[in-house]
Design a protein around this motif. Structure first.
Motif, PDB file in Angstrom:
ATOM      1  N   TYR A 135       0.833  -1.209   0.000  1.00 59.12           N
ATOM      2  CA  TYR A 135       0.000   0.000   0.000  1.00 59.12           C
ATOM      3  C   TYR A 135       0.868   1.259   0.000  1.00 59.12           C
ATOM      4  O   TYR A 135       0.685   2.156  -0.829  1.00 59.12           O
ATOM      5  N   TRP A 136       1.835   1.344   0.934  1.00 57.47           N
ATOM      6  CA  TRP A 136       2.653   2.563   1.018  1.00 57.47           C
ATOM      7  C   TRP A 136       3.547   2.738  -0.198  1.00 57.47           C
ATOM      8  O   TRP A 136       3.902   3.864  -0.556  1.00 57.47           O
ATOM      9  N   ASN A 137       3.911   1.642  -0.853  1.00 57.38           N
ATOM     10  CA  ASN A 137       4.767   1.744  -2.032  1.00 57.38           C
ATOM     11  C   ASN A 137       4.059   2.423  -3.206  1.00 57.38           C
ATOM     12  O   ASN A 137       4.715   2.915  -4.127  1.00 57.38           O
ATOM     13  N   VAL A 138       2.726   2.463  -3.153  1.00 59.19           N
ATOM     14  CA  VAL A 138       1.963   3.167  -4.194  1.00 59.19           C
ATOM     15  C   VAL A 138       2.340   4.646  -4.221  1.00 59.19           C
ATOM     16  O   VAL A 138       2.301   5.304  -5.269  1.00 59.19           O
ATOM     17  N   PHE A 139       2.769   5.172  -3.064  1.00 62.85           N
ATOM     18  CA  PHE A 139       3.074   6.604  -2.950  1.00 62.85           C
ATOM     19  C   PHE A 139       4.581   6.855  -2.881  1.00 62.85           C
ATOM     20  O   PHE A 139       5.045   7.791  -2.236  1.00 62.85           O
ATOM     21  N   ALA A 140       5.346   6.006  -3.569  1.00 62.50           N
ATOM     22  CA  ALA A 140       6.800   6.099  -3.524  1.00 62.50           C
ATOM     23  C   ALA A 140       7.323   7.428  -4.062  1.00 62.50           C
ATOM     24  O   ALA A 140       8.424   7.859  -3.710  1.00 62.50           O
ATOM     25  N   SER A 141       6.545   8.105  -4.891  1.00 61.67           N
ATOM     26  CA  SER A 141       6.984   9.386  -5.458  1.00 61.67           C
ATOM     27  C   SER A 141       6.861  10.528  -4.445  1.00 61.67           C
ATOM     28  O   SER A 141       7.392  11.614  -4.675  1.00 61.67           O
ATOM     29  N   MET A 142       6.174  10.294  -3.341  1.00 65.78           N
ATOM     30  CA  MET A 142       5.993  11.321  -2.312  1.00 65.78           C
ATOM     31  C   MET A 142       7.081  11.207  -1.242  1.00 65.78           C
ATOM     32  O   MET A 142       7.658  10.148  -1.032  1.00 65.78           O
ATOM     33  N   GLY A 143       7.343  12.318  -0.556  1.00 63.22           N
ATOM     34  CA  GLY A 143       8.248  12.285   0.567  1.00 63.22           C
ATOM     35  C   GLY A 143       7.590  11.592   1.755  1.00 63.22           C
ATOM     36  O   GLY A 143       6.363  11.617   1.906  1.00 63.22           O
ATOM     37  N   SER A 144       8.402  10.981   2.607  1.00 60.39           N
ATOM     38  CA  SER A 144       7.868  10.229   3.738  1.00 60.39           C
ATOM     39  C   SER A 144       7.083  11.115   4.696  1.00 60.39           C
ATOM     40  O   SER A 144       6.038  10.718   5.226  1.00 60.39           O
ATOM     41  N   LEU A 145       7.563  12.341   4.936  1.00 61.91           N
ATOM     42  CA  LEU A 145       6.857  13.252   5.835  1.00 61.91           C
ATOM     43  C   LEU A 145       5.509  13.664   5.262  1.00 61.91           C
ATOM     44  O   LEU A 145       4.530  13.811   6.003  1.00 61.91           O
ATOM     45  N   GLU A 146       5.448  13.842   3.953  1.00 65.25           N
ATOM     46  CA  GLU A 146       4.182  14.219   3.319  1.00 65.25           C
ATOM     47  C   GLU A 146       3.177  13.069   3.426  1.00 65.25           C
ATOM     48  O   GLU A 146       1.990  13.294   3.716  1.00 65.25           O
ATOM     49  N   ILE A 147       3.646  11.836   3.208  1.00 67.28           N
ATOM     50  CA  ILE A 147       2.765  10.672   3.360  1.00 67.28           C
ATOM     51  C   ILE A 147       2.259  10.584   4.795  1.00 67.28           C
ATOM     52  O   ILE A 147       1.070  10.364   5.044  1.00 67.28           O
ATOM     53  N   LEU A 148       3.180  10.770   5.764  1.00 67.65           N
ATOM     54  CA  LEU A 148       2.799  10.703   7.175  1.00 67.65           C
ATOM     55  C   LEU A 148       1.752  11.756   7.509  1.00 67.65           C
ATOM     56  O   LEU A 148       0.766  11.467   8.209  1.00 67.65           O
ATOM     57  N   ALA A 149       1.944  12.974   7.030  1.00 68.11           N
ATOM     58  CA  ALA A 149       0.992  14.047   7.316  1.00 68.11           C
ATOM     59  C   ALA A 149      -0.396  13.701   6.783  1.00 68.11           C
ATOM     60  O   ALA A 149      -1.410  13.908   7.464  1.00 68.11           O
ATOM     61  N   HIS A 150      -0.455  13.169   5.572  1.00 67.67           N
ATOM     62  CA  HIS A 150      -1.743  12.759   5.003  1.00 67.67           C
ATOM     63  C   HIS A 150      -2.344  11.607   5.805  1.00 67.67           C
ATOM     64  O   HIS A 150      -3.565  11.587   6.054  1.00 67.67           O
ATOM     65  N   ARG A 151      -1.509  10.685   6.236  1.00 67.16           N
ATOM     66  CA  ARG A 151      -2.017   9.549   7.019  1.00 67.16           C
ATOM     67  C   ARG A 151      -2.653  10.039   8.319  1.00 67.16           C
ATOM     68  O   ARG A 151      -3.721   9.568   8.718  1.00 67.16           O
ATOM     69  N   ILE A 152      -2.006  10.984   8.967  1.00 65.04           N
ATOM     70  CA  ILE A 152      -2.524  11.520  10.230  1.00 65.04           C
ATOM     71  C   ILE A 152      -3.858  12.231  10.008  1.00 65.04           C
ATOM     72  O   ILE A 152      -4.833  12.010  10.726  1.00 65.04           O
ATOM     73  N   VAL A 153      -3.903  13.084   8.993  1.00 63.31           N
ATOM     74  CA  VAL A 153      -5.118  13.863   8.723  1.00 63.31           C
ATOM     75  C   VAL A 153      -6.286  12.952   8.363  1.00 63.31           C
ATOM     76  O   VAL A 153      -7.378  13.056   8.939  1.00 63.31           O
ATOM     77  N   TRP A 154      -6.068  12.034   7.411  1.00 60.87           N
ATOM     78  CA  TRP A 154      -7.166  11.180   6.964  1.00 60.87           C
ATOM     79  C   TRP A 154      -7.557  10.153   8.019  1.00 60.87           C
ATOM     80  O   TRP A 154      -8.720   9.736   8.083  1.00 60.87           O
ATOM     81  N   SER A 155      -6.597   9.770   8.870  1.00 62.55           N
ATOM     82  CA  SER A 155      -6.943   8.867   9.978  1.00 62.55           C
ATOM     83  C   SER A 155      -7.870   9.559  10.961  1.00 62.55           C
ATOM     84  O   SER A 155      -8.862   8.976  11.423  1.00 62.55           O
ATOM     85  N   PHE A 156      -7.566  10.808  11.281  1.00 61.62           N
ATOM     86  CA  PHE A 156      -8.423  11.541  12.207  1.00 61.62           C
ATOM     87  C   PHE A 156      -9.813  11.765  11.618  1.00 61.62           C
ATOM     88  O   PHE A 156     -10.820  11.657  12.321  1.00 61.62           O
ATOM     89  N   VAL A 157      -9.873  12.063  10.319  1.00 58.64           N
ATOM     90  CA  VAL A 157     -11.169  12.261   9.659  1.00 58.64           C
ATOM     91  C   VAL A 157     -12.010  10.988   9.754  1.00 58.64           C
ATOM     92  O   VAL A 157     -13.184  11.024  10.141  1.00 58.64           O
TER      93      VAL A 157
END
Length: 297
Positions: free
Chosen positions: A21-43
């Motif tokens: 799953y996370w490899n789908v977003f390999a073009s993104m930076g790790s911090l950017e992926i983490l930030a999205h994970r936090i936001v969408w998890s809270f939502v």
């Protein structure tokens, strides 16, 4: 019993498949992926709390100064764990994440002895020694400390240790752990957007849709695991737990093309032997040692 096994299997199966799953977003930076994970998890978790009307339970999880400090530490530890895991997956270190999660139960046991004054039998000390030998072997063989594996195991063991100070259910816990860092995540994403360095929205539509499902991917396995614990003894969950790092190891070799050398075989064999020795020893005594921890990545 069958229902509990089903919940446990799908939870650990989901965690084991997370590298894909996370490899789908390999073009993104790790911090950017983490930030999205936090936001969408809270939502997602916030919506679940509204639907199930469990906001009062969430407020109770942060009662008292001790509870607030423990929840803040939980949030920091789990975010560190998520970041290291995401970075490792997208930098070709899936095998090392697998090693980390094989080691995690044993490190949790060690923390139980050091911090909670729990007592172990001889067989369990032997298991810890075998695990240490496995880590030392691969360190000296490669001349490089397996920091990803150690960091994942350490961050989650600390998370589990701190979690013992709280009385929060899985849903309320994830809600608080994400809420505490949501403002920072939104600020970071805003900075990326303002500086035109954000990469999320430049991906294809299906990738963006999957990214927005990060909250579902994060919360559902935790809820499945919580359901499994209602029906299964800890020893059964402990056996099923190894499904997750085993799937990650197989993915590393057969899907991500990472090399599984003789050194890896020896190191992993020592870890596997440690887990067998510890599990057998635990089944032959009253439950005094630290419980096996789940995989939060």
């Amino acid at each position: 019993m069958r229902r509990g096994v089903l919940y446990a299997v799908i939870a650990y199966l989901a965690w084991g498949l997370l590298p894909l799953y996370w490899n789908v977003f390999a073009s993104m930076g790790s911090l950017e992926i983490l930030a999205h994970r936090i936001v969408w998890s809270f939502v997602f978790v916030g919506l679940l709390l509204v639907v199930t009307r469990r906001w009062r339970q969430m407020r109770g999880a942060m009662a008292g100064t001790k509870g607030k400090i423990a929840m803040i530490l939980c949030s920091l530890f789990i975010c560190a764990n998520w970041l290291i895991y995401i970075w490792a997956v997208n930098h070709g270190k899936v095998m090392e994440t697998s090693l980390g999660y094989y080691m995690n139960p044993l490190l949790s046991v060690l923390f139980g002895v050091v911090f909670l004054k729990e007592r172990l039998k001889l067989g369990q000390w032997v298991a810890l020694g075998l695990a240490a030998a496995g880590v030392l072997y691969i360190t000296f063989q490669y001349g490089e400390f397996p920091w990803v594996a150690i960091s994942l195991a350490l961050s989650f063991a600390l998370y589990g240790l701190t979690k013992k100070q709280l009385q929060a259910d899985a849903l309320s816990g994830v809600a608080w752990e994400t809420l505490l860092v949501v403002p920072i995540s939104i600020l970071y994403l805003g900075i990326l957007q303002g500086s035109h360095t954000a990469t999320a929205w430049a991906m294809e539509g299906w990738q963006i849709a999957l990214l927005m499902l990060a909250g579902v991917v994060t919360a559902l396995p935790l809820l499945w695991f919580a359901e499994a614990t209602k029906y299964l003894p800890l020893s059964t969950i402990g056996f099923i737990q190894y499904l997750s790092p085993t799937i990650s190891l197989l993915s590393a070799v057969f899907l991500f093309g990472e090399d599984f050398t003789t050194s890896h075989l020896i190191s992993f064999s020592l870890i596997w032997a440690a887990l067998v020795v510890y599990t057998v020893s635990s089944l032959r005594k009253k439950p005094q040692s630290a419980p096996l921890r789940t995989n939060p990545s």
